[in-house]
Design an enzyme around this catalytic site. Structure first.
Site, mmCIF file in Angstrom:
data_model
loop_
_atom_site.group_PDB
_atom_site.id
_atom_site.type_symbol
_atom_site.label_atom_id
_atom_site.label_comp_id
_atom_site.label_asym_id
_atom_site.label_seq_id
_atom_site.Cartn_x
_atom_site.Cartn_y
_atom_site.Cartn_z
ATOM 1 N N GLY A 261 0.899 -1.238 -0.042
ATOM 2 C CA GLY A 261 -0.023 -0.140 -0.105
ATOM 3 C C GLY A 261 0.705 1.425 -0.103
ATOM 4 O O GLY A 261 2.017 1.297 0.460
ATOM 5 N N ASN B 40 -1.338 7.343 1.158
ATOM 6 C CA ASN B 40 -2.641 8.180 1.199
ATOM 7 C C ASN B 40 -3.862 7.744 1.701
ATOM 8 O O ASN B 40 -4.581 8.481 2.441
ATOM 9 C CB ASN B 40 -2.668 8.794 -0.064
ATOM 10 C CG ASN B 40 -2.890 7.946 -1.160
ATOM 11 O OD1 ASN B 40 -2.905 6.799 -1.009
ATOM 12 N ND2 ASN B 40 -3.486 8.378 -2.385
ATOM 13 N N SER C 24 3.713 4.644 -6.483
ATOM 14 C CA SER C 24 4.292 5.520 -7.544
ATOM 15 C C SER C 24 4.566 4.714 -8.920
ATOM 16 O O SER C 24 4.702 3.431 -8.850
ATOM 17 C CB SER C 24 5.465 6.253 -7.065
ATOM 18 O OG SER C 24 6.475 5.498 -6.722
ATOM 19 N N GLU D 151 3.753 14.351 -11.725
ATOM 20 C CA GLU D 151 2.907 14.378 -10.556
ATOM 21 C C GLU D 151 3.651 14.840 -9.271
ATOM 22 O O GLU D 151 4.460 14.553 -9.042
ATOM 23 C CB GLU D 151 2.554 12.898 -10.155
ATOM 24 C CG GLU D 151 1.703 12.691 -9.004
ATOM 25 C CD GLU D 151 1.318 11.062 -8.592
ATOM 26 O OE1 GLU D 151 2.207 10.463 -8.577
ATOM 27 O OE2 GLU D 151 0.300 10.701 -8.876
ATOM 28 N N GLU E 51 -1.703 0.019 -9.430
ATOM 29 C CA GLU E 51 -2.560 1.125 -9.214
ATOM 30 C C GLU E 51 -1.404 2.260 -9.159
ATOM 31 O O GLU E 51 -1.021 2.460 -7.839
ATOM 32 C CB GLU E 51 -3.702 1.106 -8.048
ATOM 33 C CG GLU E 51 -4.400 0.012 -8.357
ATOM 34 C CD GLU E 51 -5.298 0.304 -9.533
ATOM 35 O OE1 GLU E 51 -5.469 1.354 -10.324
ATOM 36 O OE2 GLU E 51 -6.096 -0.544 -9.826
ATOM 37 N N LYS F 6 -1.972 3.491 -19.960
ATOM 38 C CA LYS F 6 -0.383 3.701 -20.082
ATOM 39 C C LYS F 6 0.364 3.558 -18.783
ATOM 40 O O LYS F 6 0.484 2.408 -18.278
ATOM 41 C CB LYS F 6 -0.446 5.294 -20.524
ATOM 42 C CG LYS F 6 -1.296 5.348 -21.881
ATOM 43 C CD LYS F 6 -0.669 6.718 -22.667
ATOM 44 C CE LYS F 6 -1.475 7.917 -21.985
ATOM 45 N NZ LYS F 6 -1.347 9.116 -23.049
ATOM 46 N N GLU G 231 -8.931 -2.421 -9.862
ATOM 47 C CA GLU G 231 -9.374 -2.803 -8.766
ATOM 48 C C GLU G 231 -10.969 -2.507 -8.801
ATOM 49 O O GLU G 231 -11.507 -1.930 -9.623
ATOM 50 C CB GLU G 231 -8.759 -1.711 -7.577
ATOM 51 C CG GLU G 231 -7.241 -2.248 -7.444
ATOM 52 C CD GLU G 231 -6.618 -1.803 -6.040
ATOM 53 O OE1 GLU G 231 -6.308 -2.789 -5.324
ATOM 54 O OE2 GLU G 231 -6.490 -0.656 -5.946
ATOM 55 N N CYS H 81 -4.053 9.843 -6.157
ATOM 56 C CA CYS H 81 -3.716 9.542 -7.504
ATOM 57 C C CYS H 81 -4.319 9.916 -8.616
ATOM 58 O O CYS H 81 -3.893 10.333 -9.623
ATOM 59 C CB CYS H 81 -3.388 8.109 -7.606
ATOM 60 S SG CYS H 81 -4.916 7.303 -6.916
ATOM 61 N N GLY I 157 0.531 6.250 -10.465
ATOM 62 C CA GLY I 157 0.117 7.718 -10.194
ATOM 63 C C GLY I 157 -0.661 8.266 -11.438
ATOM 64 O O GLY I 157 -0.837 7.544 -12.573
HETATM 65 P P1 NDP Z 1 5.667 4.357 -3.431
HETATM 66 O O1 NDP Z 1 5.800 4.043 -4.558
HETATM 67 O O2 NDP Z 1 7.042 5.084 -2.851
HETATM 68 O O3 NDP Z 1 5.324 3.061 -2.362
HETATM 69 C C1 NDP Z 1 4.286 2.483 -2.376
HETATM 70 C C2 NDP Z 1 4.608 1.246 -1.587
HETATM 71 O O4 NDP Z 1 5.517 0.292 -2.497
HETATM 72 C C3 NDP Z 1 5.138 1.407 -0.459
HETATM 73 O O5 NDP Z 1 4.620 0.567 0.785
HETATM 74 C C4 NDP Z 1 6.709 1.239 -0.555
HETATM 75 O O6 NDP Z 1 7.259 0.822 0.852
HETATM 76 C C5 NDP Z 1 6.230 -0.029 -1.465
HETATM 77 N N1 NDP Z 1 7.603 -0.295 -1.953
HETATM 78 C C6 NDP Z 1 8.566 0.825 -2.639
HETATM 79 N N2 NDP Z 1 9.738 0.038 -3.524
HETATM 80 C C7 NDP Z 1 9.416 -1.019 -3.348
HETATM 81 C C8 NDP Z 1 9.996 -2.108 -4.134
HETATM 82 N N3 NDP Z 1 11.117 -2.099 -4.708
HETATM 83 N N4 NDP Z 1 9.432 -3.349 -4.037
HETATM 84 C C9 NDP Z 1 8.325 -3.705 -3.368
HETATM 85 N N5 NDP Z 1 7.569 -2.556 -2.637
HETATM 86 C C10 NDP Z 1 8.244 -1.419 -2.698
HETATM 87 O O7 NDP Z 1 4.412 5.345 -3.270
HETATM 88 P P2 NDP Z 1 4.113 6.096 -1.686
HETATM 89 O O8 NDP Z 1 3.752 5.292 -0.839
HETATM 90 O O9 NDP Z 1 4.855 7.446 -1.825
HETATM 91 O O10 NDP Z 1 2.713 6.772 -2.486
HETATM 92 C C11 NDP Z 1 2.530 7.850 -3.384
HETATM 93 C C12 NDP Z 1 2.338 7.345 -4.562
HETATM 94 O O11 NDP Z 1 1.429 6.387 -4.768
HETATM 95 C C13 NDP Z 1 2.081 8.538 -5.621
HETATM 96 O O12 NDP Z 1 3.090 8.649 -6.786
HETATM 97 C C14 NDP Z 1 0.535 8.073 -6.130
HETATM 98 O O13 NDP Z 1 0.199 8.509 -7.213
HETATM 99 C C15 NDP Z 1 0.467 6.779 -5.887
HETATM 100 N N6 NDP Z 1 -0.707 6.202 -5.774
HETATM 101 C C16 NDP Z 1 -1.428 5.575 -6.594
HETATM 102 C C17 NDP Z 1 -2.711 5.092 -6.370
HETATM 103 C C18 NDP Z 1 -3.508 4.416 -7.409
HETATM 104 O O14 NDP Z 1 -4.593 3.765 -7.050
HETATM 105 N N7 NDP Z 1 -3.230 4.603 -8.707
HETATM 106 C C19 NDP Z 1 -3.437 5.423 -4.931
HETATM 107 C C20 NDP Z 1 -2.717 6.083 -4.070
HETATM 108 C C21 NDP Z 1 -1.472 6.565 -4.578
HETATM 109 P P3 NDP Z 1 7.640 1.859 1.594
HETATM 110 O O15 NDP Z 1 6.872 3.059 1.772
HETATM 111 O O16 NDP Z 1 7.748 1.171 3.075
HETATM 112 O O17 NDP Z 1 9.071 2.201 1.147
#
Ligand code: NDP
Length: 487
Positions: free
Chosen positions: A149, A152, A228, A384, A249, A454, A461, A283, A251
């Protein structure tokens, strides 16, 4: 303020601790104070969680779908009954205003549990007529699914992933963002209370490296990530390397298009929701607001007046509209983009500062910010930001705005405001986006699939589409006659 959970992880129906794991301090973003401390999962914790999920899943999959659904619906009722406590915990962990978390976070997780708890019983395979013989398909679970997850919408994301996965007969190991570890644990407790057998929903804490270990684990059949694009690329590659199913899912930089004939009050309301809800950390936000020239002055006047009335402040005060951003790093990133926008020549029309609120001096607040005179090529219109920063652009023609709206690597969402319904459907059909709204923005009912085109993602989901992504199809040919063999 304290919100310390009983232990860091939840495995096999109980809290588990391993103090060997690195310490993760959990902060209240409104003040910066530490509200809890958890430990990142060690290898031992990851193994315990995966083993619990692997051993619990087959018996769960053998239950009738309606029996699995009954437990999920009971969990939905418990989530709603505890909504006040869950909302407060989510507000402490994310800094989002209580007036939002009361209606948009745990209730959304409950809705997913209720929906999938009912829908799964009718999510059946098909019978296929083959003349003398026939065939049929079965929807079978994948096994152990890993959910990862973002910060946000912590409990919503956990619910959106757990509900279809469990309904379909899978087990889940969920890793929240290390910034927001708390409410997934509360959800796990609720599952146990609702009667979910031990081991089917497990929570492990940790940074991205824990996530990567879970994705590549031999017992993992599927991963579903909310995060992201950059992380999505890494996780998709890791999953692909081991031929595991994946839903991403990610950004966006979504367009919201307002035509001359739109209801201005509604269009401005949509633009505000599309940029400032959850302090802009959504997002699917429509951060490129394209306004047709004829309506521009009227739209901007109304937008300015209503943005000035947004109340920033104590997230726990029910009158507060907007809380802080999730972290200092996120605030610095957003402020960096506000500086870039000015350097690139956009006009900082409103906001752009970091308010100092009495009692919340350590909080990561940013004012709701509006840029005008924004060019399509500017970084604030292409990248973003994930904060309360709206870019307003103008346009003249329908074809022109469609081309400009689609000129992005992302494709998560899009919105159109117009009274001309023929135009609304024509424009939506031409936009490269997976989740679209006509005369609305950012509503995500569980009955509709949610996801991106894209670079914004793969898979969906919500809705029956999510059940498809948490299952695999088995085809069965049934011979009714003799085997015709030339040998
Ligand atoms: P991140 O991409 O930094 O992290 C998302 C999750 O992935 C975190 O739990 C993170 O762990 C984990 N993670 C990071 N690197 C790895 C890896 N190499 N392998 C496996 N897991 C990993 O996103 P944020 O938490 O910063 O959230 C913000 C981003 O999420 C925004 O860009 C937003 O657009 C996107 N988003 C998309 C949504 C959608 O449904 N499309 C909904 C909500 C947000 P940790 O944080 O512990 O490093």
């Amino acid at each position: 303020m304290r919100a310390q959970p009983k232990a860091s992880h939840y495995i096999n129906g109980r809290y588990v601790e391993d103090e060997q794991g690195a310490v993760i301090d959990v902060l209240y973003p409104a003040t910066g104070e530490t509200i809890a401390r958890v430990h990142s999962a060690t290898e031992n914790i990851v193994e315990l969680a995966m083993e619990a999920a692997r051993s619990a899943q087959p018996a769960w999959a053998r239950l009738k779908p309606v029996e699995r659904g009954r437990i999920l619906r009971r969990a939905a009722e418990l989530v709603l009954a505890r909504n006040d406590d869950l909302a407060r915990l989510e507000t402490l962990n994310t800094g989002k205003a209580l007036q939002e978390t009361l209606v948009a976070d745990a209730p959304s997780a409950a809705e997913a549990l209720e929906f999938f708890g009912g829908a799964v019983a009718s999510f059946t395979g098909e019978q296929v007529d083959l003349g003398q013989s026939f065939g049929y398909t079965r929807r079978e679970p994948l096994g152990v699914c890993v959910g990862i997850g973002a910060w946000n919408y912590p409990i919503q994301i956990a619910g959106w992933k757990a509900a279809p996965a469990l309904a379909m007969g899978n087990a889940m190991v969920f890793k929240p963002s290390e910034l927001t570890p708390l409410t997934a644990l509360a959800l796990a407790e609720i599952f146990t209370e609702a009667g979910l057998p031990d081991g089917l929903f497990n929570v492990v804490q940790g940074l991205g490296n824990v996530g990567a270990t879970l994705v590549t684990h031999p017992a993992t059949a599927k991963v579903s990530l909310t995060g992201s694009v950059e992380t999505g690329r890494k996780v998709q590659a890791l999953a692909g390397g081991k031929m595991k199913h994946a839903t991403m899912e990610l950004g966006g930089k979504s367009p919201l298009i307002v035509f001359d004939d739109a209801d201005v009050k509604n269009a401005v309301g949509g633009a505000l929701l599309a940029n400032f809800y959850s302090t802009g950390q959504i997002c699917s936000n429509g951060t490129r607001v394209f306004v047709q020239k004829g309506i521009y002055e009227h739209f901007l006047d109304d937008l300015t007046r209503r943005t000035k009335a947004i109340r920033l402040g104590d997230p726990l005060d029910p009158e507060t509209h907007l809380g802080p951003l999730i972290s200092r790093a996120q605030r610095d990133k957003v402020m960096g983009y506000i500086a870039i926008g000015q350097e690139e020549g956009a006009t900082l029309h409103l906001g752009g500062g970091t308010p100092k609120l009495q009692g919340f001096e350590g909080g990561y607040y940013v004012e709701p910010t509006i840029f005008t005179e924004v060019g399509d090529h500017m970084r604030i219109a292409r990248e973003e930001i994930f904060g309360p920063v709206m870019s307003v652009l103008t346009f003249e023609e329908e074809d022109e705005v469609i081309a400009r709206a689609n000129d992005t690597e992302f494709g998560l969402a899009a919105g159109v405001f117009t009274r001309d319904l023929a135009r609304a459907h024509r424009v939506i059909a031409a936009l490269d986006a997976g989740t679209c709204w006509i005369n609305a923005y950012n509503l995500t009912p569980v009955e509709l699939p949610f996801g991106g085109f894209k670079q914004s993602g793969i898979g969906r989901e919500n809705a029956r589409a999510a059940l498809a992504h948490y299952s695999q199809l088995k085809s069965v040919y049934v011979e009714m006659g003799d085997v015709e063999s030339p040998y």
